[in-house]
Design a protein around this motif. Sequence first.
Motif, short mmCIF file in Angstrom:
data_model
loop_
_atom_site.label_atom_id
_atom_site.label_comp_id
_atom_site.label_asym_id
_atom_site.label_seq_id
_atom_site.Cartn_x
_atom_site.Cartn_y
_atom_site.Cartn_z
N SER A 48 0.70 -1.34 -0.02
CA SER A 48 -0.09 -0.19 -0.05
C SER A 48 0.79 1.15 -0.18
O SER A 48 0.49 2.20 -0.54
CB SER A 48 -0.98 0.14 1.33
N SER A 49 2.18 1.17 0.47
CA SER A 49 2.96 2.32 0.49
C SER A 49 3.74 2.35 -0.76
O SER A 49 4.16 3.44 -1.12
CB SER A 49 4.03 2.16 1.48
N ASP A 50 3.46 1.51 -1.55
CA ASP A 50 4.38 1.54 -3.06
C ASP A 50 3.34 1.97 -3.91
O ASP A 50 2.59 1.26 -4.76
CB ASP A 50 4.87 0.16 -3.23
N ARG A 51 3.08 3.07 -4.29
CA ARG A 51 2.28 3.90 -5.08
C ARG A 51 2.24 3.51 -6.37
O ARG A 51 1.32 3.40 -7.16
CB ARG A 51 2.17 5.38 -4.82
N LEU A 52 3.61 3.25 -6.97
CA LEU A 52 3.74 2.90 -8.35
C LEU A 52 3.17 1.60 -8.52
O LEU A 52 2.46 1.32 -9.64
CB LEU A 52 5.21 2.93 -8.54
N GLN A 53 3.59 0.64 -7.66
CA GLN A 53 3.11 -0.77 -7.93
C GLN A 53 1.68 -0.89 -7.83
O GLN A 53 0.96 -1.44 -8.40
CB GLN A 53 3.82 -1.82 -6.93
N SER A 54 1.01 -0.14 -6.75
CA SER A 54 -0.42 -0.24 -6.55
C SER A 54 -1.19 0.53 -8.00
O SER A 54 -2.19 0.03 -8.51
CB SER A 54 -0.71 0.52 -5.36
N SER A 55 -0.54 1.56 -8.43
CA SER A 55 -1.04 2.13 -9.64
C SER A 55 -0.99 1.24 -10.68
O SER A 55 -2.19 1.09 -11.55
CB SER A 55 -0.45 3.33 -10.08
N VAL A 56 0.11 0.48 -10.98
CA VAL A 56 0.06 -0.45 -12.21
C VAL A 56 -0.89 -1.57 -12.15
O VAL A 56 -1.39 -2.02 -13.10
CB VAL A 56 1.53 -1.09 -12.26
N PHE A 57 -0.97 -2.24 -11.17
CA PHE A 57 -2.10 -3.35 -10.74
C PHE A 57 -3.39 -2.83 -10.82
O PHE A 57 -4.31 -3.47 -11.48
CB PHE A 57 -1.68 -4.33 -9.70
N THR A 58 -3.76 -1.49 -10.40
CA THR A 58 -5.01 -1.14 -10.45
C THR A 58 -5.24 -0.91 -12.11
O THR A 58 -6.42 -1.24 -12.46
CB THR A 58 -5.15 0.50 -9.94
N ALA A 59 -4.24 -0.42 -12.69
CA ALA A 59 -4.37 -0.17 -14.22
C ALA A 59 -4.70 -1.37 -15.01
O ALA A 59 -5.56 -1.58 -15.86
CB ALA A 59 -3.15 0.70 -14.72
N ILE A 60 -3.77 -2.48 -14.84
CA ILE A 60 -4.13 -3.81 -15.25
C ILE A 60 -5.38 -4.41 -15.43
O ILE A 60 -6.05 -4.78 -16.15
CB ILE A 60 -2.99 -4.68 -14.82
N PHE A 61 -5.74 -4.06 -14.08
CA PHE A 61 -7.31 -4.73 -13.61
C PHE A 61 -8.29 -4.08 -14.40
O PHE A 61 -9.09 -4.84 -14.95
CB PHE A 61 -7.37 -4.63 -11.89
N LEU A 62 -8.23 -2.86 -14.42
CA LEU A 62 -9.22 -2.03 -15.16
C LEU A 62 -9.30 -2.31 -16.66
O LEU A 62 -10.35 -2.33 -17.25
CB LEU A 62 -9.13 -0.39 -14.95
N VAL A 63 -7.89 -2.42 -17.12
CA VAL A 63 -7.77 -2.53 -18.46
C VAL A 63 -8.51 -3.76 -18.97
O VAL A 63 -9.07 -3.85 -19.96
CB VAL A 63 -6.35 -2.28 -18.83
N LEU A 64 -7.98 -4.76 -18.09
CA LEU A 64 -8.69 -6.11 -18.45
C LEU A 64 -10.34 -6.20 -18.54
O LEU A 64 -10.90 -6.70 -19.27
CB LEU A 64 -8.26 -7.15 -17.20
N THR A 65 -10.75 -5.42 -17.70
CA THR A 65 -12.41 -5.13 -17.28
C THR A 65 -12.82 -4.25 -18.69
O THR A 65 -13.62 -4.94 -19.37
CB THR A 65 -12.73 -4.03 -16.23
N ILE A 66 -12.04 -3.19 -19.12
CA ILE A 66 -12.42 -2.76 -20.40
C ILE A 66 -12.41 -3.62 -21.58
O ILE A 66 -13.24 -3.41 -22.32
CB ILE A 66 -11.56 -1.27 -20.58
N ILE A 67 -11.40 -4.49 -21.60
CA ILE A 67 -11.19 -5.26 -22.82
C ILE A 67 -12.52 -6.04 -23.01
O ILE A 67 -12.97 -6.37 -24.19
CB ILE A 67 -9.88 -6.07 -22.86
N ILE A 68 -12.79 -6.85 -21.95
CA ILE A 68 -13.95 -7.57 -21.93
C ILE A 68 -15.30 -7.04 -22.31
O ILE A 68 -16.02 -7.58 -23.26
CB ILE A 68 -13.91 -8.33 -20.57
#
Length: 466
Positions: free
Chosen positions: A143-163
Amino acid sequence: MQNKKAKRESWGSSLGFMLAAIGSAVGLGNLWGFPYKLGMNGGFAFLILYLILAVFAGYVLIMTELSLGRKTNSSIILAYHAISKKYTIVGWFGALAPFFILGFYSYLGGYCLKYTIANLGDLFGAKWGVNGMDGPDYFAQLSSDRLQSSVFTAIFLVLTIIIVARGLSEGIERFNKIAMPALFFMLLIIIIRSVTLPGASEGIAFLFKPNFSVFKGTGWITVLAAAGGQVFFSLSLGMGILVTYGSYMKKDQNIERSSLIIPVADTVIALMAGLAIMPAVFASGQSPQGGVGLLYMTLQTVFNGMGKLGPIFGVLFYGLVVIAAITSSMSVLEAIIGSFIDYGIRKGKGNQRKKLAWIFGLVCLCMGLLVACDGLGKYLPPMFGKFIWLDGFDLLAEGLLMPLGAFITTIIFGWVRPNVLPEEVHIGSEFKSEKFYRFCIKWVAPIFTFFILIGQLNTFFGLGLF
């Protein structure tokens, strides 16, 4: 060139619709919220209240939203507008709520992806695994690693958008036909292992042992609020999803039967999640804390203590949580874009699904990145001067827009326009429960939704009402 005569999409089959609707209901709240609330609010006593509310309020609200969508052949905003222009604002409540939901849901879904990958890393002895780090410490680091949290948030949402961008049948329906059976069987595997662990019986007792002492004094109000909130949010009520999904239903599909199957399936999976989680938590000597702590901290500590089997069950568990999260996030994004797809078709601009999925999906991603960069209140100023950004978005959606919109809906279709929707339900079904429906939508559901609204405001603002 756009097809000016584009038609609205519809479900390819009744099974596809049912799996999509159940997938919408089954999400992160089922997999940790329901077991926690069940155990902390009297076990079987809570379950009885939950089932009563699911029957007398959840069932009729599901039927109301599905029939509204199919009758108007429109998604949330245009559906209410079709009944009367003055009700359009209620449609906007249901359309705006999913924006805020997806803003924080994508962040939590991204964590589930990260935990799945981290446990996979442990399975192969990779450096990017959990590597035995204590659950709370690992979560605090992430939770303190903002970059990693942002990357996985983006991956999850992009997967949702694609479907979602692939369409109703080829995207949402096809994914759910694979995902929902997979989720069910993965849960069974984890349940078998969980309930056979030494000390698992304590976890089962935590879930189901009747504890009616929680009803003493004004305690019953707290339990009722907890059960009501779980019914409301678990069944995707008041957020435009079921209206939108209902608008894609064919006239020969049975709304009455669907309205019964959805809450039954959702409750069964929630109970299965409890049997998968709580016995393992107690067997490992962990505390059955609720919310984010149970999903990301306590359970990871449980898997760490399982030895060589830990990473296997970690991958299985967090993998099924990812599936549940995506089936819900797809429905949320569909609720957001549905009315705009309808508007474009009616204006002769064709079906702009792909364009709208990416535009609104990226808007929600910006909101998700705000939550990720906030680091659960560590880095950004509080929203409204009081809330971390995750809780702030949750307040706007689940605390205000959803219960307020649902309450007004019960007034409209229970009192002002009581004969509009029963006519639609009769198409494709005998509507044997019509008298029950009319009674509940007029008397029970308004009280239920009003109580949930007050309960949410009390929870978020600490009003001390009960």
